[in-house]
Design a protein around this motif. Structure first.
Motif, short mmCIF file in Angstrom:
data_model
loop_
_atom_site.label_atom_id
_atom_site.label_comp_id
_atom_site.label_asym_id
_atom_site.label_seq_id
_atom_site.Cartn_x
_atom_site.Cartn_y
_atom_site.Cartn_z
N LEU A 161 7.34 6.48 1.29
CA LEU A 161 8.50 5.70 0.88
C LEU A 161 9.27 5.19 2.10
CD1 LEU A 161 10.32 4.65 -1.38
CD2 LEU A 161 11.52 6.86 -1.34
N VAL A 162 9.42 6.06 3.11
CA VAL A 162 10.09 5.63 4.34
C VAL A 162 9.31 4.50 5.01
CG1 VAL A 162 10.73 6.36 6.67
CG2 VAL A 162 11.22 7.85 4.72
N TRP A 163 7.99 4.62 5.05
CA TRP A 163 7.17 3.57 5.69
C TRP A 163 7.22 2.29 4.88
CZ3 TRP A 163 7.10 6.16 9.77
CH2 TRP A 163 6.36 5.75 10.89
N LEU A 164 7.35 2.41 3.57
CA LEU A 164 7.50 1.23 2.72
C LEU A 164 8.77 0.46 3.10
CD1 LEU A 164 7.27 -0.58 0.16
CD2 LEU A 164 8.29 1.32 -1.12
N VAL A 165 9.87 1.16 3.22
CA VAL A 165 11.14 0.50 3.56
C VAL A 165 11.09 -0.08 4.97
CG1 VAL A 165 13.60 0.87 3.87
CG2 VAL A 165 12.42 1.98 1.96
N LEU A 223 0.83 -1.21 0.00
CA LEU A 223 0.00 0.00 0.00
C LEU A 223 0.86 1.26 0.00
CD1 LEU A 223 -2.77 -1.07 2.57
CD2 LEU A 223 -2.95 -0.97 0.07
N CYS A 224 1.96 1.22 0.73
CA CYS A 224 2.86 2.37 0.75
C CYS A 224 3.51 2.59 -0.62
CB CYS A 224 3.93 2.19 1.81
SG CYS A 224 3.33 2.35 3.50
N LEU A 225 3.79 1.50 -1.32
CA LEU A 225 4.34 1.64 -2.67
C LEU A 225 3.34 2.32 -3.59
CD1 LEU A 225 6.46 1.04 -4.83
CD2 LEU A 225 5.44 -1.24 -5.09
N ILE A 226 2.09 1.91 -3.49
CA ILE A 226 1.05 2.56 -4.30
C ILE A 226 0.91 4.02 -3.91
CG2 ILE A 226 -1.42 2.55 -4.85
CD1 ILE A 226 -1.39 -0.48 -4.41
N GLY A 227 0.91 4.31 -2.60
CA GLY A 227 0.80 5.69 -2.15
C GLY A 227 1.97 6.54 -2.60
N THR A 228 3.17 5.98 -2.58
CA THR A 228 4.34 6.73 -3.03
C THR A 228 4.20 7.13 -4.50
OG1 THR A 228 5.73 5.55 -1.43
CG2 THR A 228 6.84 6.65 -3.27
N LEU A 229 3.77 6.19 -5.31
CA LEU A 229 3.60 6.48 -6.74
C LEU A 229 2.51 7.53 -6.95
CD1 LEU A 229 3.82 2.85 -8.20
CD2 LEU A 229 5.60 4.61 -8.15
N ILE A 230 1.43 7.45 -6.19
CA ILE A 230 0.34 8.42 -6.35
C ILE A 230 0.79 9.82 -5.94
CG2 ILE A 230 -1.92 9.10 -5.47
CD1 ILE A 230 -2.65 6.14 -5.33
N PHE A 231 1.44 9.95 -4.79
CA PHE A 231 1.83 11.26 -4.29
C PHE A 231 2.89 11.90 -5.19
CE2 PHE A 231 0.47 9.55 0.01
CZ PHE A 231 -0.71 10.28 0.00
N PHE A 232 3.88 11.12 -5.56
CA PHE A 232 4.92 11.68 -6.43
C PHE A 232 4.36 11.99 -7.82
CE2 PHE A 232 8.50 9.62 -3.85
CZ PHE A 232 8.72 10.81 -3.15
N TYR A 249 -4.38 10.86 10.87
CA TYR A 249 -3.96 12.14 10.30
C TYR A 249 -2.46 12.08 10.04
CZ TYR A 249 -3.19 17.11 9.60
OH TYR A 249 -2.84 18.32 9.05
N PRO A 250 -1.98 12.44 8.85
CA PRO A 250 -2.67 13.13 7.77
C PRO A 250 -3.27 12.22 6.70
CG PRO A 250 -0.33 13.14 7.33
CD PRO A 250 -0.52 12.41 8.61
N PHE A 251 -3.06 10.88 6.81
CA PHE A 251 -3.55 9.99 5.76
C PHE A 251 -4.96 9.53 6.06
CE2 PHE A 251 1.09 9.51 5.87
CZ PHE A 251 1.41 9.78 4.54
N THR A 252 -5.86 10.46 6.32
CA THR A 252 -7.21 10.10 6.75
C THR A 252 -7.96 9.34 5.66
OG1 THR A 252 -7.24 12.11 8.08
CG2 THR A 252 -9.35 11.01 7.68
N VAL A 253 -7.87 9.81 4.43
CA VAL A 253 -8.61 9.18 3.34
C VAL A 253 -7.99 7.84 2.97
CG1 VAL A 253 -9.39 9.43 0.95
CG2 VAL A 253 -9.36 11.42 2.49
N PHE A 254 -6.65 7.82 2.90
CA PHE A 254 -5.95 6.62 2.45
C PHE A 254 -5.57 5.70 3.61
CE2 PHE A 254 -4.99 10.08 -0.47
CZ PHE A 254 -5.34 9.52 -1.69
N GLY A 255 -5.87 6.10 4.85
CA GLY A 255 -5.32 5.38 5.98
C GLY A 255 -6.26 4.44 6.70
N ILE A 256 -7.46 4.20 6.19
CA ILE A 256 -8.40 3.33 6.91
C ILE A 256 -7.85 1.91 7.02
CG2 ILE A 256 -10.72 2.40 6.94
CD1 ILE A 256 -10.56 5.37 7.47
N VAL A 257 -7.35 1.38 5.91
CA VAL A 257 -6.80 0.03 5.93
C VAL A 257 -5.55 -0.01 6.79
CG1 VAL A 257 -5.89 -1.84 4.50
CG2 VAL A 257 -7.79 -0.44 3.66
#
Length: 208
Positions: free
Chosen positions: A137-141, A88-97, A174-182
C-alpha cells in the motif's frame, strides 16, 4: 604640339613647362576618387550565396533557453511504468490483506482452535501478510505520487525516482520474489530513464 586626345581620360601627362602641374590626375578622372567598382568607405558584404550563420539555439531548441520544452520519451515511459507499478501494488495489497483476513477467519474455526501448531502458524502468517500488504500500500501511494510529479518536478523528483527504482528492484528480489519479477524489470528501467542525460535535462530545466 598635341598632348594626346583630350577626350581620353587616360591621356598622357604634359611635359614639364607646359603649364599643367605634374602629378595631377589625367583628364576625365576626378581627383581623389577611388577606382571604378570599389566604392570608398562601404562595408564589405558577405559573398553571394554564403549567408551568415544563424545564432546557435540553446539546448532543446524551440526558443526555450536551458532545457527541452517537451518531455523526453524515456521520461514518458518511466511515468507510464510508475502507473503500472501502482496498479500492481493495488492488486498485491488486495491479495495480501485478503489472505490475512482468510487466515484470521480460519483461526476462529471451532474445529481448528484446538490445534496449537495451526494457531501459531496462522498468527505468524497473518502478521507477515498484513506487513506485506501495508508495504504494498505504501509503494502504491509512493509510485502514484511520483507519477504525478514527473511532469513538473525538479531535480529532487529525479533523485527520488532513481532511489525508488533501486529500492523497488531490491524488494522485488526479496521478499517479493514470486510477485516481483515484473517490478524488478520496471524498477530498473525507471532508474535508467531517470538517470539518462535527457532525463536530467528535463528535470533540471528552468521553470518560469
Amino acid at each position: 604640339m598635341s598632348f594626346g586626345d583630350p577626350n581620353n581620360p587616360y591621356g598622357q601627362q604634359p611635359p614639364p613647362g607646359s603649364g599643367q602641374p605634374q602629378g595631377q590626375p589625367g583628364y576625365g578622372q576626378p581627383q581623389g576618387q577611388p577606382g571604378y567598382g570599389y566604392p570608398q568607405g562601404q562595408p564589405q558584404q558577405p559573398g553571394y550565396g554564403f549567408p551568415q550563420a544563424p545564432p546557435v539555439q540553446p539546448y532543446g531548441g524551440g526558443g526555450f533557453p536551458g532545457g527541452p520544452t517537451e518531455m523526453p520519451g524515456g521520461v514518458k515511459a518511466a511515468r507510464v511504468m510508475l502507473w503500472v507499478i501502482s496498479g500492481l501494488c493495488l492488486i498485491g495489497t488486495l491479495i495480501f490483506f485478503g489472505a490475512a483476513a482468510s487466515l484470521s477467519a480460519a483461526k476462529d474455526n471451532e474445529t481448528l482452535q484446538s490445534d496449537s501448531q495451526f494457531q501459531d502458524l496462522v498468527d505468524q502468517s497473518s502478521g507477515v501478510l498484513y506487513a506485506l500488504g501495508a508495504l504494498a500500500l505504501v509503494w502504491l501511494v509512493l509510485s502514484a505520487v511520483l507519477a504525478t510529479k514527473v511532469k513538473n518536478g525538479g531535480s529532487g523528483v529525479r533523485v527520488t525516482l532513481i532511489v525508488f527504482g533501486v529500492v523497488t528492484a531490491v524488494l522485488a528480489i526479496y521478499p517479493f520474489t514470486v510477485f516481483g519479477i515484473v517490478h524488478l524489470v520496471l524498477a530498473i528501467l525507471i532508474a535508467v530513464f531517470a538517470g539518462k542525460s535527457d532525463g536530467a535535462a528535463w528535470f533540471q530545466r528552468p521553470r518560469h
